[in-house]
Design an enzyme around this catalytic site. Structure first.
Site, short mmCIF file in Angstrom:
data_model
loop_
_atom_site.label_atom_id
_atom_site.label_comp_id
_atom_site.label_asym_id
_atom_site.label_seq_id
_atom_site.Cartn_x
_atom_site.Cartn_y
_atom_site.Cartn_z
N GLY A 1 11.27 1.56 -5.47
CA GLY A 1 11.21 1.84 -3.93
C GLY A 1 12.49 0.68 -3.31
CB THR B 1 12.91 -0.79 -7.49
OG1 THR B 1 11.59 -1.10 -7.59
CG2 THR B 1 13.41 -0.30 -9.06
CB THR C 1 7.83 4.10 -2.37
OG1 THR C 1 6.73 3.71 -1.37
CG2 THR C 1 8.77 4.49 -1.58
CB ILE C 2 2.48 6.45 -1.86
CG1 ILE C 2 2.25 5.07 -1.66
CG2 ILE C 2 2.17 6.69 -3.31
CD1 ILE C 2 0.94 4.79 -1.40
CG ASP C 3 5.01 2.74 1.16
OD1 ASP C 3 3.70 3.30 0.90
OD2 ASP C 3 5.32 1.52 0.70
NE ARG D 1 -22.15 7.91 12.04
CZ ARG D 1 -22.93 7.99 10.90
NH1 ARG D 1 -22.35 8.31 9.75
NH2 ARG D 1 -24.02 7.06 10.92
CG MET E 1 -2.07 2.40 1.02
SD MET E 1 -1.64 2.14 -0.82
CE MET E 1 -2.73 0.76 -1.33
O1 F6P Z 1 4.66 0.30 -1.49
C1 F6P Z 1 3.59 1.21 -1.97
C2 F6P Z 1 2.12 0.49 -1.70
O2 F6P Z 1 0.95 0.99 -2.26
C3 F6P Z 1 1.90 0.23 -0.02
O3 F6P Z 1 1.58 1.67 0.51
C4 F6P Z 1 1.13 -0.75 -0.14
O4 F6P Z 1 1.12 -1.48 1.40
C5 F6P Z 1 1.34 -1.59 -1.23
O5 F6P Z 1 2.09 -0.93 -1.95
C6 F6P Z 1 0.13 -2.34 -1.84
O6 F6P Z 1 0.69 -3.24 -2.85
P1 F6P Z 1 0.00 -3.72 -4.20
O7 F6P Z 1 -0.04 -2.99 -5.12
O8 F6P Z 1 0.54 -4.86 -4.26
O9 F6P Z 1 -1.39 -4.18 -3.50
#
Ligand code: F6P
Length: 379
Positions: free
Chosen positions: A116, A119, A139-141, A176, A183
């Site tokens: 990401g 890196t 990256t999943i983000d 509910r 994330m």
């Molecule tokens: O950047 C990827 C990610 O999974 C984010 O979505 C999350 O905030 C973070 O990494 C979590 O990081 P770690 O693996 O250090 O807990």
């Protein structure tokens, strides 16, 4: 003539790492190039720890596997690395020269850096110091600048979608409010896209600070129409207007990296909504299942395209670039454009003033689509 190359996987794992590695190795072999993999990302580069990768052995039969066959190191900034002195004291040192020496001695003509923004920042810093580097956006983000999509993101959205489906049935049964925290760090891509694919009622993202009263109105409006439950997807980086992001703790990943550990906004949201709506509210924090496990078909194909393209660029002698998807097409951009204004060697990536992160913008189709079908974005 390209003879030997090495791959490193860095940062939080995602589904698709292995598919990229496989594609690089296969393309390399088809062109008579030998391929190696550093163990645990930049840490392996520093410790000179690498293995040969071939399709006879490690790099075949892995397209469906989660994780990374060569490991991955989280937030290892070798330009600002914590070292222990013999007297027990600790200090931060720039150890990049050692890494460059290791690459030269091994005779690697190019390093493929899968990762990401952090890196790619280090990849660019190495390119300035003379290494041939090609970045591949992971990256999943989905927050890497210059590409429409990163590998691993689609799998995370799929996992979140399945969770939303499941929360719908339990939420509807018990009338509910069901909150799913996903994330994404400082970007709301996973929350927004999975809210659309899962049919969520509210999506709260970091880019749009929310007004709790708007969320309450949405839930009450649904109640009036006979929908006695609601499903909310909240990004871990979301926050109320005038409020702050909720952080769990500080990660101990060294200096020159983003040590913020986000998480917990869903608990605050649940407390506020229970009080303001009188409805029972439950929280699910999805966590690391978004990163682990089998990649979707989409991520397998994307990862394969990225790996193959990266190796083809190396064969042509195009270095110091990031492989991207731009307007649906496989392409590449300069690593300088990825780091943007964050030009200082060794400087931190993440949510700093100078960093470049690709966040959701108001004109994005996902935002327009969500608004059009009545998903509340809390504004
Ligand atoms: O950047 C990827 C990610 O999974 C984010 O979505 C999350 O905030 C973070 O990494 C979590 O990081 P770690 O693996 O250090 O807990």
């Amino acid at each position: 003539m390209l003879k030997k190359v090495a791959i490193l996987a860095n940062g939080g794992d995602v589904a698709g790492f292995n598919a990229v590695i496989r594609a690089i190795v296969k393309t390399a072999e088809n062109n008579g190039v030998q391929c190696f993999g550093y163990i645990d990302g930049y840490k392996g580069l520093l410790e000179n720890n690498y293995v040969e990768l071939t399709t006879v052995d490690k790099a075949s039969g892995i397209i469906y596997k989660g994780g990374s066959i060569i490991g991955s190191s989280i937030n290892t900034n070798v330009f600002n690395y914590k070292v222990k002195n013999p007297d027990g004291t600790e200090e931060y040192k720039d150890l990049s020269e050692q890494c460059i020496q290791n690459v030269k001695e091994a005779g690697f003509d190019c390093i493929f850096a899968l990762g990401g923004d952090g890196t790619q920042k280090s990849a660019r810093d190495f390119s300035v110091r003379g290494l041939n580097v090609i970045g591949i956006p992971k990256t999943i983000d989905n927050d890497v600048v210059g590409t429409d999509i990163t590998f691993g993101y689609n799998t995370a959205v799929s996992v979140a979608t399945e969770a939303i489906d499941r929360l719908h049935t339990t939420g509807a049964t018990h009338h509910r409010i069901m909150i799913l925290e996903v994330m994404g760090r400082y970007a709301g891509w996973i929350a927004l896209e999975s809210a659309i694919s899962g049919g969520g009622d509210v999506a709260l993202i970091p880019e749009i600070p929310y007004d709790i009263n708007k969320v309450v109105n949405k839930i009450n409006g649904r109640k009036k129409r006979g929908k006695a439950f609601s499903v909310i997807v909240v990004a871990e980086g979301a926050c109320p207007i005038g409020g702050e992001m909720v952080t769990k703790k500080t990660r101990q990943n060294g200096s020159g990296v983003d040590n913020t550990k986000l998480g917990g906004i869903s608990e605050k949201l649940a407390d506020d909504l229970e009080e303001l709506t009188g409805m029972e509210t439950r929280v699910t924090i999805l966590g690391y299942v978004q990163r682990g496990g089998t990649p979707t078909a989409f991520d397998r194909v994307l990862s394969t395209k990225y790996g193959a393209k990266a190796m083809q660029l190396a064969l042509e002698g195009t270095f110091n670039v990031l492989v991207v998807i731009k307007d649906g097409k496989l392409d590449y951009i300069s690593l300088e454009d990825v780091v943007g204004r964050n030009t200082e060697i060794g400087a931190a990536s993440g949510n700093t003033e100078n960093s470049s992160l690709r966040k959701v913008d108001f004109n994005n189709d996902l935002v327009k689509t969500a608004r059009s079908i009545g998903i509340s974005l809390g504004d």
